[in-house]
Design a protein around this motif. Structure first.
Motif, PDB file in Angstrom:
ATOM      1  N   LYS A  24      52.155 -27.515 -54.814  1.00 52.67           N
ATOM      2  CA  LYS A  24      53.146 -28.600 -54.762  1.00 52.67           C
ATOM      3  C   LYS A  24      53.173 -29.434 -56.050  1.00 52.67           C
ATOM      4  O   LYS A  24      53.874 -30.438 -56.123  1.00 52.67           O
ATOM      5  CB  LYS A  24      52.889 -29.492 -53.555  1.00 52.67           C
ATOM      6  CG  LYS A  24      53.073 -28.791 -52.205  1.00 52.67           C
ATOM      7  CD  LYS A  24      54.485 -28.248 -52.018  1.00 52.67           C
ATOM      8  CE  LYS A  24      55.518 -29.370 -51.949  1.00 52.67           C
ATOM      9  NZ  LYS A  24      56.896 -28.830 -51.761  1.00 52.67           N
ATOM     10  N   ASN A 253      55.570 -32.006 -43.053  1.00 52.20           N
ATOM     11  CA  ASN A 253      55.198 -30.961 -44.013  1.00 52.20           C
ATOM     12  C   ASN A 253      54.382 -29.829 -43.387  1.00 52.20           C
ATOM     13  O   ASN A 253      53.974 -28.902 -44.090  1.00 52.20           O
ATOM     14  CB  ASN A 253      54.398 -31.574 -45.165  1.00 52.20           C
ATOM     15  CG  ASN A 253      55.218 -32.563 -45.980  1.00 52.20           C
ATOM     16  OD1 ASN A 253      56.443 -32.433 -46.065  1.00 52.20           O
ATOM     17  ND2 ASN A 253      54.565 -33.551 -46.559  1.00 52.20           N
ATOM     18  N   GLU A 255      54.962 -27.263 -41.331  1.00 51.09           N
ATOM     19  CA  GLU A 255      55.431 -25.878 -41.381  1.00 51.09           C
ATOM     20  C   GLU A 255      55.404 -25.335 -42.809  1.00 51.09           C
ATOM     21  O   GLU A 255      55.032 -24.174 -43.034  1.00 51.09           O
ATOM     22  CB  GLU A 255      56.824 -25.778 -40.776  1.00 51.09           C
ATOM     23  CG  GLU A 255      56.835 -26.009 -39.271  1.00 51.09           C
ATOM     24  CD  GLU A 255      58.135 -25.575 -38.618  1.00 51.09           C
ATOM     25  OE1 GLU A 255      58.967 -24.949 -39.301  1.00 51.09           O
ATOM     26  OE2 GLU A 255      58.309 -25.871 -37.418  1.00 51.09           O
ATOM     27  N   GLU A 256      55.758 -26.163 -43.777  1.00 46.92           N
ATOM     28  CA  GLU A 256      55.694 -25.709 -45.170  1.00 46.92           C
ATOM     29  C   GLU A 256      54.254 -25.454 -45.574  1.00 46.92           C
ATOM     30  O   GLU A 256      53.956 -24.447 -46.251  1.00 46.92           O
ATOM     31  CB  GLU A 256      56.335 -26.736 -46.101  1.00 46.92           C
ATOM     32  CG  GLU A 256      56.368 -26.261 -47.552  1.00 46.92           C
ATOM     33  CD  GLU A 256      56.994 -27.267 -48.506  1.00 46.92           C
ATOM     34  OE1 GLU A 256      56.997 -26.979 -49.728  1.00 46.92           O
ATOM     35  OE2 GLU A 256      57.477 -28.340 -48.047  1.00 46.92           O
ATOM     36  N   GLY A 259      53.085 -22.264 -44.161  1.00 46.49           N
ATOM     37  CA  GLY A 259      53.655 -21.160 -44.914  1.00 46.49           C
ATOM     38  C   GLY A 259      52.915 -20.903 -46.214  1.00 46.49           C
ATOM     39  O   GLY A 259      52.669 -19.747 -46.588  1.00 46.49           O
ATOM     40  N   LEU A 260      52.536 -21.969 -46.915  1.00 46.16           N
ATOM     41  CA  LEU A 260      51.777 -21.813 -48.158  1.00 46.16           C
ATOM     42  C   LEU A 260      50.422 -21.173 -47.894  1.00 46.16           C
ATOM     43  O   LEU A 260      50.004 -20.240 -48.590  1.00 46.16           O
ATOM     44  CB  LEU A 260      51.575 -23.184 -48.821  1.00 46.16           C
ATOM     45  CG  LEU A 260      52.798 -23.900 -49.380  1.00 46.16           C
ATOM     46  CD1 LEU A 260      52.420 -25.286 -49.874  1.00 46.16           C
ATOM     47  CD2 LEU A 260      53.423 -23.094 -50.512  1.00 46.16           C
TER      48      LEU A 260
END
Length: 406
Positions: A24, A253, A255-256, A259-260
């Motif tokens: 990020k 944040n 779900e993001e 995913g990461l």
């Protein structure tokens, strides 16, 4: 100027702050090229730190202490200037063992007292029937997992050295080890408890957040010589990680972040395995249980390296015969955690900094505003499921009391 920092990580949910710092842009914003290297075992993390492959690492919270006490191969001075969150792991048992525990009264609510009582009854019945000793896995001898599993067992009336067998396995292998019948249960970080449930191989019996509320799990381990030579780079890294922790803590944040983390070069697992721990909606195998504060990346001073945490881990090293109790050893353990470096790096950001470097573990029974510099700070509830309190100013008495019970 960009400074390259090599960091070892393990495929675990609580690598989140490091991963997000890189992905990020929080590290880049501080002038850091954060190079993350995935490892398969904690022994590899420890040894590659010792030989200089890593400047810093995602590290088991007791491991830097063990390094400084000379308890590890190639022991090298290591600092812990930051924690990487609170909580995040659980105790999982095989489906077969869970059925026996359920028959003995465990109800699937993740309560450590009920689960511990049922496990004790199951072990007693097994001994009477001549069944083999139950085998539990932990990720490393010098891990919070080993100490919290032992604490839970002992407080439940189970002798960890006689009534069960404890073996070492890397966390990603735990679920498969249950499936192969090699172990009956384990204590490991997420998502490897959820993995066993998802595969139909295990049942989560209890969680770290219930055994010891607001308890430490991983820290940023830093090679002491590197820290001495690169104080500016270390401070910049701590700032980047704090900003990353703030981002990871935002519900929007999740779900993001999942995913990461799920990417092949990090955890290499389904996104669905990561969401329970991030939301606190834990799928135990008998349903979904809401666990407040299952994993805290930032709230409640989750990144502060409390010296009381260091001393509690040291007390467990003494309790289980890994090190002798001496004033010198206690001082080395105390000096491993470095809130002074944390304060120096983060004070310019105006973030909440606790007014003390240590606290009584188990003193807070509800969320409590406490003295702090910068922003306001709320701590608690904290403490152990059996109601015991750890006062770091009474370390010797605590150690003697544990040895007397053992």
């Amino acid at each position: 100027m960009t400074h390259r920092i090599a960091a070892g990580i393990m495929p675990l949910l609580d690598s989140a702050i490091l991963v997000a710092a890189r992905e990020k842009g929080f590290a880049e914003a501080e002038g850091i090229d954060l190079h993350l290297v995935r490892e398969i075992s904690w022994a590899n993390i420890r040894d590659r730190m010792a030989v200089g492959h890593f400047d810093v690492a995602h590290m088991l919270a007791p491991m830097p202490i063990a390094c400084n006490l000379g308890m590890t191969p190639l022991a090298t001075p290591t600092l812990a200037p930051m924690a990487l969150g609170l909580g995040g792991n659980a105790v999982t048992v095989s489906v077969a063992l869970w059925q026996k525990m359920a028959d003995a009264g465990s109800v699937g609510d993740l309560d450590p007292t009920t689960a511990g009582r049922a496990l004790r009854a199951t072990i007693a019945a097994g001994a009477k029937a001549g069944r083999p000793t139950l085998r539990f896995g932990v990720v490393h001898p010098h891990s919070g997992h080993n100490y919290e599993l032992r604490y839970w067992l002992a407080a439940s009336g189970i002798d960890p050295d006689r009534d069960v067998e404890i073996v070492i396995l890397p966390p990603p292998l735990m679920a498969d080890a249950i499936g192969a019948g090699r172990i009956d249960g384990y204590c490991a970080g997420e998502p490897w408890n959820t993995a066993a449930v998802a595969k139909g191989l295990g049942h989560i019996a209890t969680v770290k957040a219930a055994i010891w509320k607001s308890s430490p799990e991983k820290v940023l381990g830093v090679a002491a010589l590197w820290a001495e030579a690169n104080p500016g780079e270390l401070a910049a890294l701590l700032r980047a990680l704090y900003r990353s922790a703030e981002w990871c803590a935002q519900p929007g944040n999740r779900e993001e972040l999942a995913g990461l983390l799920s990417c092949p070069h990090y955890l290499d697992c389904p996104v669905d395995w990561l969401l329970p721990a991030l939301s606190g909606q834990i799928r135990s195998g008998a349903g979904t249980v809401q666990v407040d504060d299952f994993f805290l990346p930032q709230a409640k001073a989750a990144t502060f390296p409390w010296k009381s945490h260091a001393l509690w881990f040291y007390s467990q090293m003494v309790r289980w015969g890994q090190i002798n109790a001496t004033a010198e050893n206690a001082a080395r353990a105390l000096d491993t955690y470095r809130p002074d470096l944390y304060r120096s790096a983060l004070k310019p950001l105006g973030v909440a900094l606790p007014g003390a470097n240590a606290k009584v573990e188990g003193a807070l029974t509800s969320p409590t505003p406490v003295g702090s510099a910068g922003a306001s700070l709320v701590l608690g509830p904290d403490g152990f499921f059996d109601g015991k309190v750890f006062d770091p100013d009474a370390l010797d008495a605590y150690v003697r009391g544990q040895q007397a019970r053992d």
